[in-house]
Motif scaffolding. Structure first.
Motif, PDB file in Angstrom:
ATOM      1  N   LEU A   1       0.832  -1.188   0.000  1.00 48.15           N
ATOM      2  CA  LEU A   1       0.000   0.000   0.000  1.00 48.15           C
ATOM      3  C   LEU A   1       0.872   1.245   0.000  1.00 48.15           C
ATOM      4  O   LEU A   1       1.996   1.240   0.485  1.00 48.15           O
ATOM      5  CB  LEU A   1      -0.887   0.014   1.243  1.00 48.15           C
ATOM      6  CG  LEU A   1      -1.887  -1.133   1.378  1.00 48.15           C
ATOM      7  CD1 LEU A   1      -2.521  -1.070   2.747  1.00 48.15           C
ATOM      8  CD2 LEU A   1      -2.916  -1.087   0.301  1.00 48.15           C
ATOM      9  N   GLN A   2       0.353   2.311  -0.556  1.00 44.36           N
ATOM     10  CA  GLN A   2       1.077   3.567  -0.499  1.00 44.36           C
ATOM     11  C   GLN A   2       1.186   4.020   0.949  1.00 44.36           C
ATOM     12  O   GLN A   2       0.230   4.031   1.711  1.00 44.36           O
ATOM     13  CB  GLN A   2       0.350   4.640  -1.323  1.00 44.36           C
ATOM     14  CG  GLN A   2       1.080   5.980  -1.334  1.00 44.36           C
ATOM     15  CD  GLN A   2       0.506   6.921  -2.370  1.00 44.36           C
ATOM     16  OE1 GLN A   2      -0.057   6.474  -3.361  1.00 44.36           O
ATOM     17  NE2 GLN A   2       0.658   8.204  -2.158  1.00 44.36           N
ATOM     18  N   LYS A   3       2.407   4.412   1.362  1.00 45.20           N
ATOM     19  CA  LYS A   3       2.654   4.745   2.754  1.00 45.20           C
ATOM     20  C   LYS A   3       2.216   6.165   3.081  1.00 45.20           C
ATOM     21  O   LYS A   3       2.346   7.073   2.274  1.00 45.20           O
ATOM     22  CB  LYS A   3       4.149   4.594   3.076  1.00 45.20           C
ATOM     23  CG  LYS A   3       4.691   3.189   2.825  1.00 45.20           C
ATOM     24  CD  LYS A   3       4.030   2.168   3.727  1.00 45.20           C
ATOM     25  CE  LYS A   3       4.609   0.774   3.498  1.00 45.20           C
ATOM     26  NZ  LYS A   3       3.930  -0.234   4.311  1.00 45.20           N
ATOM     27  N   HIS A   4       1.687   6.341   4.296  1.00 45.95           N
ATOM     28  CA  HIS A   4       1.365   7.660   4.811  1.00 45.95           C
ATOM     29  C   HIS A   4       2.540   8.159   5.631  1.00 45.95           C
ATOM     30  O   HIS A   4       3.317   7.386   6.191  1.00 45.95           O
ATOM     31  CB  HIS A   4       0.108   7.600   5.685  1.00 45.95           C
ATOM     32  CG  HIS A   4      -1.134   7.286   4.909  1.00 45.95           C
ATOM     33  ND1 HIS A   4      -1.926   8.254   4.360  1.00 45.95           N
ATOM     34  CD2 HIS A   4      -1.697   6.099   4.587  1.00 45.95           C
ATOM     35  CE1 HIS A   4      -2.949   7.684   3.723  1.00 45.95           C
ATOM     36  NE2 HIS A   4      -2.822   6.380   3.852  1.00 45.95           N
ATOM     37  N   GLU A   5       2.702   9.479   5.710  1.00 44.69           N
ATOM     38  CA  GLU A   5       3.795  10.040   6.499  1.00 44.69           C
ATOM     39  C   GLU A   5       3.674   9.638   7.963  1.00 44.69           C
ATOM     40  O   GLU A   5       4.663   9.347   8.621  1.00 44.69           O
ATOM     41  CB  GLU A   5       3.801  11.566   6.360  1.00 44.69           C
ATOM     42  CG  GLU A   5       4.158  12.044   4.955  1.00 44.69           C
ATOM     43  CD  GLU A   5       4.213  13.561   4.884  1.00 44.69           C
ATOM     44  OE1 GLU A   5       4.019  14.215   5.927  1.00 44.69           O
ATOM     45  OE2 GLU A   5       4.445  14.080   3.779  1.00 44.69           O
ATOM     46  N   THR A   6       2.474   9.644   8.484  1.00 43.96           N
ATOM     47  CA  THR A   6       2.219   9.165   9.843  1.00 43.96           C
ATOM     48  C   THR A   6       1.064   8.179   9.781  1.00 43.96           C
ATOM     49  O   THR A   6       0.156   8.312   8.954  1.00 43.96           O
ATOM     50  CB  THR A   6       1.846  10.330  10.781  1.00 43.96           C
ATOM     51  OG1 THR A   6       0.695  11.008  10.271  1.00 43.96           O
ATOM     52  CG2 THR A   6       3.010  11.305  10.907  1.00 43.96           C
ATOM     53  N   PRO A   7       1.062   7.171  10.655  1.00 45.61           N
ATOM     54  CA  PRO A   7      -0.025   6.181  10.630  1.00 45.61           C
ATOM     55  C   PRO A   7      -1.383   6.834  10.895  1.00 45.61           C
ATOM     56  O   PRO A   7      -1.489   7.806  11.644  1.00 45.61           O
ATOM     57  CB  PRO A   7       0.353   5.226  11.759  1.00 45.61           C
ATOM     58  CG  PRO A   7       1.819   5.403  11.945  1.00 45.61           C
ATOM     59  CD  PRO A   7       2.088   6.842  11.655  1.00 45.61           C
ATOM     60  N   LEU A   8      -2.403   6.289  10.265  1.00 50.05           N
ATOM     61  CA  LEU A   8      -3.764   6.760  10.479  1.00 50.05           C
ATOM     62  C   LEU A   8      -4.277   6.230  11.817  1.00 50.05           C
ATOM     63  O   LEU A   8      -4.076   5.060  12.149  1.00 50.05           O
ATOM     64  CB  LEU A   8      -4.675   6.274   9.354  1.00 50.05           C
ATOM     65  CG  LEU A   8      -4.360   6.780   7.944  1.00 50.05           C
ATOM     66  CD1 LEU A   8      -5.167   5.998   6.921  1.00 50.05           C
ATOM     67  CD2 LEU A   8      -4.637   8.266   7.833  1.00 50.05           C
ATOM     68  N   ARG A   9      -4.944   7.088  12.576  1.00 52.99           N
ATOM     69  CA  ARG A   9      -5.542   6.672  13.849  1.00 52.99           C
ATOM     70  C   ARG A   9      -6.989   6.260  13.546  1.00 52.99           C
ATOM     71  O   ARG A   9      -7.827   7.100  13.196  1.00 52.99           O
ATOM     72  CB  ARG A   9      -5.479   7.813  14.857  1.00 52.99           C
ATOM     73  CG  ARG A   9      -4.050   8.298  15.110  1.00 52.99           C
ATOM     74  CD  ARG A   9      -4.031   9.472  16.065  1.00 52.99           C
ATOM     75  NE  ARG A   9      -4.315   9.050  17.430  1.00 52.99           N
ATOM     76  CZ  ARG A   9      -3.377   8.700  18.313  1.00 52.99           C
ATOM     77  NH1 ARG A   9      -2.104   8.715  17.963  1.00 52.99           N
ATOM     78  NH2 ARG A   9      -3.695   8.341  19.537  1.00 52.99           N
ATOM     79  N   VAL A  10      -7.264   4.967  13.681  1.00 55.41           N
ATOM     80  CA  VAL A  10      -8.553   4.396  13.279  1.00 55.41           C
ATOM     81  C   VAL A  10      -9.281   3.861  14.508  1.00 55.41           C
ATOM     82  O   VAL A  10      -8.747   3.040  15.258  1.00 55.41           O
ATOM     83  CB  VAL A  10      -8.366   3.283  12.236  1.00 55.41           C
ATOM     84  CG1 VAL A  10      -9.728   2.713  11.823  1.00 55.41           C
ATOM     85  CG2 VAL A  10      -7.622   3.811  11.019  1.00 55.41           C
ATOM     86  N   LEU A  11     -10.509   4.328  14.698  1.00 50.94           N
ATOM     87  CA  LEU A  11     -11.340   3.905  15.825  1.00 50.94           C
ATOM     88  C   LEU A  11     -12.420   2.952  15.331  1.00 50.94           C
ATOM     89  O   LEU A  11     -13.232   3.301  14.471  1.00 50.94           O
ATOM     90  CB  LEU A  11     -11.988   5.115  16.490  1.00 50.94           C
ATOM     91  CG  LEU A  11     -12.871   4.821  17.707  1.00 50.94           C
ATOM     92  CD1 LEU A  11     -12.021   4.381  18.895  1.00 50.94           C
ATOM     93  CD2 LEU A  11     -13.709   6.044  18.078  1.00 50.94           C
ATOM     94  N   PHE A  12     -12.438   1.732  15.880  1.00 46.68           N
ATOM     95  CA  PHE A  12     -13.472   0.746  15.575  1.00 46.68           C
ATOM     96  C   PHE A  12     -14.505   0.803  16.697  1.00 46.68           C
ATOM     97  O   PHE A  12     -14.162   0.640  17.875  1.00 46.68           O
ATOM     98  CB  PHE A  12     -12.873  -0.653  15.471  1.00 46.68           C
ATOM     99  CG  PHE A  12     -11.947  -0.834  14.299  1.00 46.68           C
ATOM    100  CD1 PHE A  12     -12.415  -1.334  13.097  1.00 46.68           C
ATOM    101  CD2 PHE A  12     -10.606  -0.488  14.399  1.00 46.68           C
ATOM    102  CE1 PHE A  12     -11.560  -1.494  12.008  1.00 46.68           C
ATOM    103  CE2 PHE A  12      -9.747  -0.645  13.326  1.00 46.68           C
ATOM    104  CZ  PHE A  12     -10.224  -1.149  12.125  1.00 46.68           C
ATOM    105  N   LEU A  13     -15.762   1.030  16.336  1.00 50.55           N
ATOM    106  CA  LEU A  13     -16.822   1.234  17.322  1.00 50.55           C
ATOM    107  C   LEU A  13     -17.784   0.053  17.343  1.00 50.55           C
ATOM    108  O   LEU A  13     -18.371  -0.307  16.320  1.00 50.55           O
ATOM    109  CB  LEU A  13     -17.585   2.523  17.010  1.00 50.55           C
ATOM    110  CG  LEU A  13     -18.725   2.898  17.959  1.00 50.55           C
ATOM    111  CD1 LEU A  13     -18.210   3.116  19.371  1.00 50.55           C
ATOM    112  CD2 LEU A  13     -19.445   4.150  17.460  1.00 50.55           C
TER     113      LEU A  13
END
Length: 396
Positions: free
Chosen positions: A4-16
């Motif tokens: 996958l294309q890398k992001h500069e910083t990791p995405l903060r993902v909330l699973f609800l």
């Protein structure tokens, strides 16, 4: 496989979710967040109610927030979710299942300025139907996830979600953990006769799973196969009622209520057939776990079950609610060891090919990252995540 294309910083993902009891959807979520690439995604879980046993386990590894909903109609949950998302600087929210978390989670996410809002769904009817209020929030949602192709079609044709927003990410199972093993060893541990014919059902003890049909069918099966033993794996509000029903049917000596187990893969290794008698389903994890252990499945033909339990290939199908059909299909398998072996082997082969945990994880990583950075090209195998295009499906 391309990365996958890398992001500069990791995405903060909330699973609800509502809570994290031991169940199919909750186990899937736990496996998913554990395997997500931390260079891409930092996952957190929020439970509207208490954490539950899986949440208690997961909190040792990632942030798990809980008790956000005090009572059923607690409007303050919107503020609590908004504050949580703002404080934790959440980039993407994934609501898991229908109901309150789907409604309040998406509303709070948009109020908090969350970049990506996704709703993952795991069923096709009561008690997890989407409902009118949740459908009203469709414009606030970037993507809806179905767990099988026919499930995604259901989300478009029955729930009315735009086809361009509906994605399919197949449920996945850890095929290295769920694999064939020493049948006799497990039977000794469970106190089962080595020559018995073992039928198991793996499902929460709730009305929609229709354990009553399983028990009624078990009584009939026992009349034809005196060596039959029945395992009920799972727990829930109907346990006491079902234990009483088993006694009334004269099954108390051959029916074993095992409750929730952390070693399901081991139990499945001693089973001859797994049954699913539900009124409705999408793509049950229990089927994939059984097939991965080379155990054929006898299932009600509901939801997307027919995509995994292929009649005569990986198991047997019967019409929903058809007790005689369930009995006939199960006896066909119990009477024919060669057929059981053949169907079980094909089931494991197909699970490894189509429903691995790795494929599911990569599907979510791809979907979240592509929505967070729309200009990035989504690079992913076609059988891992697909979009229902407007050319092939009509949105209502």
């Amino acid at each position: 496989m391309k990365s996958l294309q890398k992001h500069e910083t990791p995405l903060r993902v909330l699973f609800l979710v509502t809570s994290m009891p031991i169940g199919g959807a909750e186990t899937l979520l736990m496996n998913l967040v554990r395997r997500l690439d931390r260079k891409q995604i930092h996952p957190e879980v929020a439970c509207l109610k208490d954490r539950g046993p899986l949440g208690d386990e997961l909190v040792k590894e990632i942030p798990v927030h809980s008790n956000l909903l005090a009572i059923k109609f607690d409007l303050r949950v919107l503020y609590r979710l908004w504050k949580l998302m703002r404080t934790r600087r959440i980039d993407a929210v994934v609501t898991v299942g229908a109901g309150d978390k789907m409604f309040w989670g998406r509303l709070a996410a948009r109020m908090a300025g969350v970049r990506v809002v996704i709703s993952a769904l795991h069923s096709t009817g009561w008690p997890d139907s989407v409902g009118r209020l949740n459908r009203l929030l469709t414009p606030l949602t970037d993507a809806f996830v179905g767990v099988a192709q026919s499930h995604s079609e259901h989300l478009v044709e029955k729930e009315g979600f735009p086809a361009t927003k509906v994605h399919t990410i197949f449920n996945g199972v850890d095929t290295k953990r769920f694999c064939p093993g020493d049948r006799d060893k497990v039977r000794r541990e469970l106190g089962l006769p080595l020559d018995s014919k073992v039928v198991a059902i793996l499902a929460a003890l709730r009305p929609e799973k229709n354990h009553a049909l399983f028990l009624e069918g078990a009584a009939e099966i026992l009349r034809s196969e005196s060596r039959a033993q029945f395992l009920i794996i799972g727990d829930g509000p109907l346990r006491e009622h079902l234990e009483l029903k088993a006694q009334q049917l004269g099954l108390q000596n051959v029916t074993h209520f095992l409750g929730s187990r952390s070693d399901v893969e081991g139990v499945l290794q001693c089973v001859d057939a797994v049954a699913l008698t539900s009124h409705n389903e999408a793509s049950p994890v229990s089927i994939l776990e059984a097939l991965s252990c080379s155990v054929p499945v006898v299932a009600a033909n509901v939801g997307s079950v027919g995509e995994t339990v292929i009649d005569g290939i990986t198991g047997k199908l019967f019409a929903a609610g058809d007790s005689s059909g369930f009995v006939a299909c199960t006896l066909d398998l119990l009477d024919d060891e060669e057929l059981r072996t053949k169907l079980g082997a094909k089931g494991r082969e197909r699970t490894i090919k189509h429903w691995s945990l790795e494929s599911m994880v990569h599907g979510y990583e791809s979907l979240i990252c592509s929505l967070a950075q729309p200009s990035a090209k989504l690079i992913v195998a076609r059988d891992q995540v697909s979009v229902l295009s407007s050319q092939s499906h009509t949105a209502h």
